[in-house]
Design a protein around this motif. Structure first.
Motif, PDB file in Angstrom:
ATOM      1  N   SER A  70       0.851  -1.179   0.000  1.00 21.36           N
ATOM      2  CA  SER A  70       0.000   0.000   0.000  1.00 21.36           C
ATOM      3  C   SER A  70       0.888   1.231   0.000  1.00 21.36           C
ATOM      4  N   PHE A  71       0.538   2.223  -0.804  1.00 18.57           N
ATOM      5  CA  PHE A  71       1.290   3.476  -0.843  1.00 18.57           C
ATOM      6  C   PHE A  71       0.399   4.567  -1.438  1.00 18.57           C
ATOM      7  N   THR A  72       0.848   5.789  -1.319  1.00 24.24           N
ATOM      8  CA  THR A  72       0.087   6.931  -1.828  1.00 24.24           C
ATOM      9  C   THR A  72       0.851   7.578  -2.966  1.00 24.24           C
ATOM     10  N   ASP A 129       0.638  11.152  -5.390  1.00 27.15           N
ATOM     11  CA  ASP A 129      -0.024  12.454  -5.406  1.00 27.15           C
ATOM     12  C   ASP A 129      -0.312  12.842  -6.849  1.00 27.15           C
ATOM     13  N   PRO A 181      -4.318  13.221  -3.486  1.00 25.95           N
ATOM     14  CA  PRO A 181      -3.640  11.951  -3.204  1.00 25.95           C
ATOM     15  C   PRO A 181      -4.520  10.765  -3.586  1.00 25.95           C
ATOM     16  N   GLN A 227      -4.628   6.645  -3.015  1.00 28.53           N
ATOM     17  CA  GLN A 227      -4.083   5.494  -2.296  1.00 28.53           C
ATOM     18  C   GLN A 227      -4.024   4.316  -3.253  1.00 28.53           C
ATOM     19  N   ILE A 232      -3.549   0.305  -3.440  1.00 28.80           N
ATOM     20  CA  ILE A 232      -3.597  -0.902  -2.611  1.00 28.80           C
ATOM     21  C   ILE A 232      -3.416  -2.101  -3.531  1.00 28.80           C
ATOM     22  N   ARG A 262     -11.090   1.983   4.359  1.00 33.62           N
ATOM     23  CA  ARG A 262     -10.473   3.044   5.164  1.00 33.62           C
ATOM     24  C   ARG A 262     -10.446   4.379   4.413  1.00 33.62           C
ATOM     25  N   TYR A 263     -10.586   4.322   3.080  1.00 32.63           N
ATOM     26  CA  TYR A 263     -10.407   5.522   2.256  1.00 32.63           C
ATOM     27  C   TYR A 263     -11.645   5.962   1.495  1.00 32.63           C
ATOM     28  N   VAL A 310      -8.830   5.633  -4.592  1.00 34.43           N
ATOM     29  CA  VAL A 310      -8.078   4.391  -4.436  1.00 34.43           C
ATOM     30  C   VAL A 310      -7.923   3.709  -5.793  1.00 34.43           C
ATOM     31  N   TRP A 355      -6.940  -0.079  -6.782  1.00 34.12           N
ATOM     32  CA  TRP A 355      -6.697  -1.403  -6.234  1.00 34.12           C
ATOM     33  C   TRP A 355      -6.237  -2.335  -7.346  1.00 34.12           C
TER      34      TRP A 355
END
Length: 144
Positions: free
Chosen positions: A25-27, A29, A36, A38, A40, A54-55, A82, A84
């Motif tokens: 998992s990382f972000t 920008d 941002p 995310q 996953i 969570r997001y 997100v 994924w």
């Protein structure tokens, strides 16, 4: 001796692909568009939905992740939140799925920012896709 030399030369040209990334998992920008996103990477649908929830505003269930390799989720206003992926590797299929989701994220960022796709804005879309891709693959390459 000649056969050994040829064998060594061929061995030097052979590249072993790394094991797929299945839990990361990382972000990233948005660069000029500071949103941002995310990322996953999770092969287990139950764990993926747990992390994604969570997001995102509306909860997602694991059922939606069992038959796809990637998905981009947006908030209610259409901003990407997100990306994924079930896994990521050097395999062309995994790279294609990642690029597919990065395109969805790019389109969403640009639409959310009020930049319609046209001949005049095409280059801006291209730069945003390039920026998101660069952020993504830098993070992926840190894992190898």
């Amino acid at each position: 001796m000649r056969k050994l030399l040829i064998l060594l030369l061929l061995a030097g040209c052979y590249s072993v692909s790394t094991e797929p990334i299945r839990h990361k998992s990382f972000t990233i920008d948005g660069g000029t568009f500071p949103f941002p996103i995310q990322v996953i990477i999770e092969e287990d649908p139950n764990r993926a939905s747990e992390l994604i929830n969570r997001y995102v505003e509306d909860s997602v269930s694991a059922d939606g992740f069992e038959e796809v390799a990637g998905y981009t989720l947006m908030n209610a206003e259409g901003r990407p939140v997100v990306i994924w992926l079930s896994q990521m590797s050097d395999d062309p299929g995994d790279i294609a799925v990642a690029n597919h989701e990065l395109l969805h994220a790019t389109l969403a960022v640009m639409r959310f920012s009020g930049v319609p796709l046209s001949d005049e804005s095409e280059e801006t879309y291209g730069y945003e896709m390039q920026y998101l891709s660069n952020q993504f693959y830098k993070q992926i390459n840190q894992t190898k």
